[in-house]
Every structure is written in structure tokens, then in C-alpha cells.
Design a protein around this motif. Structure first.
Motif, PDB file in Angstrom:
ATOM      1  N   VAL A 189     -61.294 112.816 101.483  1.00 56.88           N
ATOM      2  CA  VAL A 189     -60.611 113.748 102.392  1.00 56.88           C
ATOM      3  C   VAL A 189     -60.284 112.996 103.689  1.00 56.88           C
ATOM      4  O   VAL A 189     -61.187 112.438 104.319  1.00 56.88           O
ATOM      5  CB  VAL A 189     -61.519 114.967 102.717  1.00 56.88           C
ATOM      6  CG1 VAL A 189     -60.800 115.928 103.659  1.00 56.88           C
ATOM      7  CG2 VAL A 189     -61.954 115.678 101.451  1.00 56.88           C
ATOM      8  N   PRO A 190     -59.025 112.960 104.106  1.00 56.73           N
ATOM      9  CA  PRO A 190     -58.682 112.239 105.346  1.00 56.73           C
ATOM     10  C   PRO A 190     -59.384 112.836 106.572  1.00 56.73           C
ATOM     11  O   PRO A 190     -59.548 114.060 106.651  1.00 56.73           O
ATOM     12  CB  PRO A 190     -57.168 112.423 105.463  1.00 56.73           C
ATOM     13  CG  PRO A 190     -56.704 112.963 104.161  1.00 56.73           C
ATOM     14  CD  PRO A 190     -57.868 113.588 103.476  1.00 56.73           C
ATOM     15  N   GLU A 191     -59.773 111.994 107.489  1.00 54.42           N
ATOM     16  CA  GLU A 191     -60.483 112.409 108.716  1.00 54.42           C
ATOM     17  C   GLU A 191     -59.742 113.549 109.437  1.00 54.42           C
ATOM     18  O   GLU A 191     -60.356 114.491 109.928  1.00 54.42           O
ATOM     19  CB  GLU A 191     -60.621 111.176 109.638  1.00 54.42           C
ATOM     20  CG  GLU A 191     -61.437 111.404 110.904  1.00 54.42           C
ATOM     21  CD  GLU A 191     -62.905 111.680 110.626  1.00 54.42           C
ATOM     22  OE1 GLU A 191     -63.493 110.980 109.780  1.00 54.42           O
ATOM     23  OE2 GLU A 191     -63.459 112.606 111.260  1.00 54.42           O
ATOM     24  N   ASN A 192     -58.412 113.445 109.467  1.00 49.62           N
ATOM     25  CA  ASN A 192     -57.602 114.454 110.180  1.00 49.62           C
ATOM     26  C   ASN A 192     -57.650 115.827 109.529  1.00 49.62           C
ATOM     27  O   ASN A 192     -57.208 116.811 110.124  1.00 49.62           O
ATOM     28  CB  ASN A 192     -56.127 114.027 110.202  1.00 49.62           C
ATOM     29  CG  ASN A 192     -55.912 112.872 111.139  1.00 49.62           C
ATOM     30  OD1 ASN A 192     -56.791 112.574 111.952  1.00 49.62           O
ATOM     31  ND2 ASN A 192     -54.764 112.221 111.018  1.00 49.62           N
ATOM     32  N   ASN A 193     -58.140 115.894 108.293  1.00 48.41           N
ATOM     33  CA  ASN A 193     -58.171 117.170 107.573  1.00 48.41           C
ATOM     34  C   ASN A 193     -59.578 117.757 107.519  1.00 48.41           C
ATOM     35  O   ASN A 193     -59.879 118.602 106.681  1.00 48.41           O
ATOM     36  CB  ASN A 193     -57.621 116.992 106.159  1.00 48.41           C
ATOM     37  CG  ASN A 193     -56.151 116.618 106.160  1.00 48.41           C
ATOM     38  OD1 ASN A 193     -55.549 116.499 107.219  1.00 48.41           O
ATOM     39  ND2 ASN A 193     -55.579 116.436 104.984  1.00 48.41           N
ATOM     40  N   ILE A 194     -60.455 117.283 108.420  1.00 47.30           N
ATOM     41  CA  ILE A 194     -61.829 117.794 108.475  1.00 47.30           C
ATOM     42  C   ILE A 194     -61.998 118.590 109.772  1.00 47.30           C
ATOM     43  O   ILE A 194     -61.712 118.084 110.853  1.00 47.30           O
ATOM     44  CB  ILE A 194     -62.847 116.637 108.410  1.00 47.30           C
ATOM     45  CG1 ILE A 194     -62.649 115.863 107.097  1.00 47.30           C
ATOM     46  CG2 ILE A 194     -64.280 117.164 108.524  1.00 47.30           C
ATOM     47  CD1 ILE A 194     -63.557 114.652 106.937  1.00 47.30           C
ATOM     48  N   TYR A 195     -62.444 119.840 109.613  1.00 44.06           N
ATOM     49  CA  TYR A 195     -62.581 120.736 110.759  1.00 44.06           C
ATOM     50  C   TYR A 195     -63.995 121.315 110.829  1.00 44.06           C
ATOM     51  O   TYR A 195     -64.712 121.342 109.825  1.00 44.06           O
ATOM     52  CB  TYR A 195     -61.587 121.909 110.643  1.00 44.06           C
ATOM     53  CG  TYR A 195     -60.149 121.457 110.694  1.00 44.06           C
ATOM     54  CD1 TYR A 195     -59.446 121.446 111.903  1.00 44.06           C
ATOM     55  CD2 TYR A 195     -59.490 121.018 109.545  1.00 44.06           C
ATOM     56  CE1 TYR A 195     -58.125 121.016 111.954  1.00 44.06           C
ATOM     57  CE2 TYR A 195     -58.176 120.584 109.587  1.00 44.06           C
ATOM     58  CZ  TYR A 195     -57.495 120.587 110.800  1.00 44.06           C
ATOM     59  OH  TYR A 195     -56.201 120.145 110.855  1.00 44.06           O
ATOM     60  N   SER A 196     -64.352 121.792 112.043  1.00 41.78           N
ATOM     61  CA  SER A 196     -65.584 122.561 112.215  1.00 41.78           C
ATOM     62  C   SER A 196     -65.168 124.024 112.426  1.00 41.78           C
ATOM     63  O   SER A 196     -63.972 124.317 112.545  1.00 41.78           O
ATOM     64  CB  SER A 196     -66.351 122.044 113.432  1.00 41.78           C
ATOM     65  OG  SER A 196     -65.609 122.360 114.600  1.00 41.78           O
ATOM     66  N   TYR A 197     -66.146 124.914 112.537  1.00 39.13           N
ATOM     67  CA  TYR A 197     -65.783 126.323 112.742  1.00 39.13           C
ATOM     68  C   TYR A 197     -65.142 126.519 114.120  1.00 39.13           C
ATOM     69  O   TYR A 197     -64.334 127.422 114.300  1.00 39.13           O
ATOM     70  CB  TYR A 197     -67.003 127.231 112.575  1.00 39.13           C
ATOM     71  CG  TYR A 197     -67.622 127.078 111.193  1.00 39.13           C
ATOM     72  CD1 TYR A 197     -66.865 127.311 110.058  1.00 39.13           C
ATOM     73  CD2 TYR A 197     -68.936 126.654 111.038  1.00 39.13           C
ATOM     74  CE1 TYR A 197     -67.399 127.134 108.790  1.00 39.13           C
ATOM     75  CE2 TYR A 197     -69.479 126.483 109.767  1.00 39.13           C
ATOM     76  CZ  TYR A 197     -68.703 126.718 108.650  1.00 39.13           C
ATOM     77  OH  TYR A 197     -69.231 126.532 107.404  1.00 39.13           O
ATOM     78  N   SER A 198     -65.505 125.653 115.091  1.00 39.06           N
ATOM     79  CA  SER A 198     -64.938 125.850 116.433  1.00 39.06           C
ATOM     80  C   SER A 198     -63.514 125.305 116.569  1.00 39.06           C
ATOM     81  O   SER A 198     -62.713 125.895 117.275  1.00 39.06           O
ATOM     82  CB  SER A 198     -65.870 125.304 117.518  1.00 39.06           C
ATOM     83  OG  SER A 198     -66.307 124.033 117.170  1.00 39.06           O
ATOM     84  N   ASN A 199     -63.190 124.192 115.901  1.00 40.39           N
ATOM     85  CA  ASN A 199     -61.793 123.712 116.030  1.00 40.39           C
ATOM     86  C   ASN A 199     -60.922 124.109 114.821  1.00 40.39           C
ATOM     87  O   ASN A 199     -59.811 123.621 114.665  1.00 40.39           O
ATOM     88  CB  ASN A 199     -61.741 122.195 116.282  1.00 40.39           C
ATOM     89  CG  ASN A 199     -62.101 121.382 115.039  1.00 40.39           C
ATOM     90  OD1 ASN A 199     -62.336 121.921 113.968  1.00 40.39           O
ATOM     91  ND2 ASN A 199     -62.161 120.072 115.195  1.00 40.39           N
TER      92      ASN A 199
END
Ligand code: NDP
Length: 333
Positions: free
Chosen positions: A56-66
Motif C-alpha cells: 500500500v503506498p504511503e500516501n494512501n495510509i490514513y489515521s482516523y484523524s486525517n
């Protein structure tokens, strides 16, 4: 948009728990029209592990806040909410506001009002909403729909549906996070089964809570529950759910014969029989079929067979069953 394999839609899984890790991510390796494009997690260690394992590309990893920043990410077409039940409402609405199509796990939400908000948010965003009802794409369950709805053995007289787990832990025992006990989690499959086997909607329910053998563990939610659903034409469904007993049954008795699944709701190993003999259907990856169907629905601009409205109706019925359990009265739907 071309309906080719090269135009696969990107899915982001929200909540990397057991179902995402053990079923959905592996399922997404078998899909033709969608793929795992992103993840949303509160756990940085999981993010690192999934990034490596699934590329999974770094740019496609999110947290609940962002998470809301996902709106600017063209790789993500569909957001799949796989969080504890009480969080479905908030995250479906945030996904819709981010301009994404949404799949929401069952039960859709805790209340009908929440379901209405979720449907309205997706409608306003002009995005599709579906519920993770994988059994609509499983051949034995599809056969139950055909036999019942087409009255192959005549009109149905009676139905039996049971789904229970012998052991559970964690948020499923919290009323605030789960909304209830086994009824919300697995009993919902009995409601679904009776609805899709008959093709009818229940008119009223009665219910009785089972005796709690472990009062400490089940201090917030029911340990087990039996209930009846009254359908039109005098059809009754007798149902049972539990968090301390393994149960798995969907059976219909019609005027000229019976048909049943004795393993009805599992991911694999579903077994079915009719008065005429054993059902013989191929094994499928239910999750892959379900996600592919949603991707196809989006690409083909057709409705999904498992929309938010179906999830809402189940939540309405589940709430009526709890009301019947609490009051001891027959509750109309
Ligand atoms: P898990 O407990 O295994 O995973 C839930 C995940 O949600 C966690 O791993 C965590 O992910 C995230 N999370 C965020 N906030 C919380 C919180 N306060 N407490 C616990 N977890 C939190 O649950 P499941 O995967 O079994 O279930 C998730 C949803 O999927 C439920 O709605 C359930 O009903 C549904 N489901 C559907 C199935 C089906 O067959 N259709 C089968 C199983 C479940 P992270 O660490 O990444 O933040």
C-alpha cells in the motif's frame, strides 16, 4: 468509464481488525474489478505491517484523524467501513462527505435515525452505499432465495433460523460499541435469511431473552435470545442467537417440501439440502464476489442488490426485537 480489468476501482479498508485482515484483504486479492488501494487505521504498527504485506503506498495510509483528507486521493474510489458497530454512522458520513462510494459492515448502525443520516449523506454526495451482506453472493444462500421466492416447493409455511458463536470478547460485549449482543452481530443473519428466503417483510415480532449463565461477562448485552417473526400469510420464523453456543441454521418448510442450510452463514463449508437431496454448488470467495459486485454496480451505473435501505430495514427489525424482549410484548414493525 470502461468496464475492463485495467479500470479496477480502489478500495480503502477502514479499521484493520480481524475481518479486514482475515477476510477482506485476502478477498481483495481475488477480485477482478477492485483492489486494496488504501488503509485507515489507528495503529501505526499495523499501518507499517499492511504497507509491506499489501504494497500500500504511503500516501494512501490514513489515521482516523486525517481520514477526511482521503477526499483529495484519486486512488480511492470506495471506502469500506469495518469498525465496531457504533462507529459506522460517523465514518460512513465522513466517507460520503469525502466524495467516496461506501460499503458499510453489518449491522449498518445502532438506530434507524442513524441509518437515515447515512443514506441521506450518500444521496447528497451522489455516491452509492452498500452493506457487507456477503451471503447474497453465496450460491447456497442464493438457492434458498430462489426456492423460497419462486415457491418451488409451494408457499412457505414456516422458517427456522439460528446463528450463534460459542465464544466472543472485546467490543462485542460493550453495549456502547456494539449496540447489543449476539442479535446485532450474528442474529442479524437470521433476520436476513428469513427475509431473503421468503422475499417478504416481517409484520411483527415477539422475543425472549435467554438466561444469563455468565452474568459478569454479559452484564451489558444479552447472552442469548429467541424470537419469532410473523410474516404475511401466517408464515412464522422461529429464530435463535447466542454468544455461548455455536448455532448455524436456515430452514424453510413449504407446502410440498423443505429446504435448508445446516451450515448457513459461515465463510466456507456451507451445506444445504432439500427434500430432494443435497445441494451441490461450487465454493466461492464470498467477500471477493460481494466487493466485485459493488465495483461492477458503480462501473455499470446500476443499483447494488444490498443497499443501505436493506441495512436500515434490518436495523428497524433488530430494534423491534429488542423492544419485544424488554417489554415482553408483541411489537409491530
Ligand atoms: P475487530 O475488533 O477485529 O476489529 C475492529 C477494528 O476497528 C480494530 O482492529 C481497530 O482497527 C478498529 N477500531 C477503532 N476503534 C476501535 C475501538 N474503540 N474498539 C475496537 N476497535 C476499534 O472487529 P471485526 O473486524 O470482527 O468487526 C468489525 C466490523 O465488521 C463489525 O461491524 C462487524 O459486525 C463486522 N463483521 C462482519 C462480518 C461479515 O461476515 N460480514 C464478519 C466479522 C465482522 P485499527 O487497529 O486498525 O484502528
Amino acid at each position: 468509464m470502461a468496464n475492463t480489468k485495467t479500470s479496477k476501482l480502489g478500495i480503502a479498508l477502514v479499521g484493520l481488525g480481524k475481518y479486514s485482515g482475515d477476510q477482506l484483504a485476502p478477498g481483495l486479492k481475488e477480485t477482478e474489478y477492485c483492489y486494496l488501494a488504501g488503509i485507515v487505521t489507528g495503529n501505526p504498527d499495523k499501518a507499517a505491517k499492511w504497507r509491506k504485506q499489501y504494497d500500500v503506498p504511503e500516501n494512501n495510509i490514513y489515521s482516523y484523524s486525517n481520514f477526511d483528507d482521503i477526499k483529495d486521493n484519486p486512488d480511492i474510489d470506495i471506502v469500506y467501513i469495518v469498525l465496531p458497530n457504533a462507529m459506522h454512522h460517523e465514518f460512513v458520513i465522513r466517507a460520503a462527505k469525502a466524495g467516496k462510494h461506501v460499503i458499510c459492515e453489518k449491522p449498518m448502525a445502532l438506530t434507524v435515525e442513524e441509518c437515515d443520516d447515512m443514506i441521506a449523506a450518500c444521496t447528497k454526495a451522489n455516491k452509492m452505499l452498500s452493506i457487507g451482506y456477503r451471503l447474497h453472493f453465496e450460491p447456497h444462500n442464493m438457492e434458498m432465495m430462489r426456492l423460497g421466492q419462486k415457491k418451488i416447493f409451494g408457499p412457505i409455511k414456516k422458517m427456522f433460523a439460528e446463528d450463534g458463536l460459542a465464544e466472543v470478547e472485546g467490543w462485542r460485549l460493550s453495549k456502547a460499541l456494539a449496540g447489543g449482543g449476539p442479535l446485532m452481530d450474528v442474529g442479524i443473519y437470521c433476520v436476513q435469511g428469513a427475509r431473503y428466503t421468503s422475499g417478504l417483510e416481517p409484520l411483527a415480532v415477539t422475543a425472549r431473552e435467554g438466561i444469563k449463565k455468565n452474568k459478569e461477562k454479559f452484564k451489558e448485552v444479552e447472552e442469548s435470545l429467541t424470537w419469532q417473526m410473523e410474516f404475511p400469510n401466517g408464515i412464522v420464523a422461529e429464530c435463535k442467537t447466542s454468544y455461548s453456543e455455536q448455532l448455524n441454521l436456515l430452514r424453510a418448510e413449504a407446502e410440498n417440501g423443505w429446504f435448508e442450510l445446516t451450515t448457513a452463514y459461515e465463510y466456507t463449508g456451507i451445506e444445504g439440502e432439500t427434500i430432494q437431496g443435497k445441494m451441490k454448488f461450487p465454493k466461492v470467495n464470498q467477500q471477493a464476489k460481494q466487493m466485485d459486485d459493488f465495483a461492477r454496480a458503480i462501473l455499470d451505473r446500476r443499483p447494488t442488490p444490498v443497499p443501505g435501505e436493506m441495512g436500515r430495514q434490518d436495523v428497524k427489525i433488530l430494534n423491534a426485537i429488542y423492544k419485544a424482549m424488554e417489554t415482553g410484548k408483541r411489537v409491530t414493525i
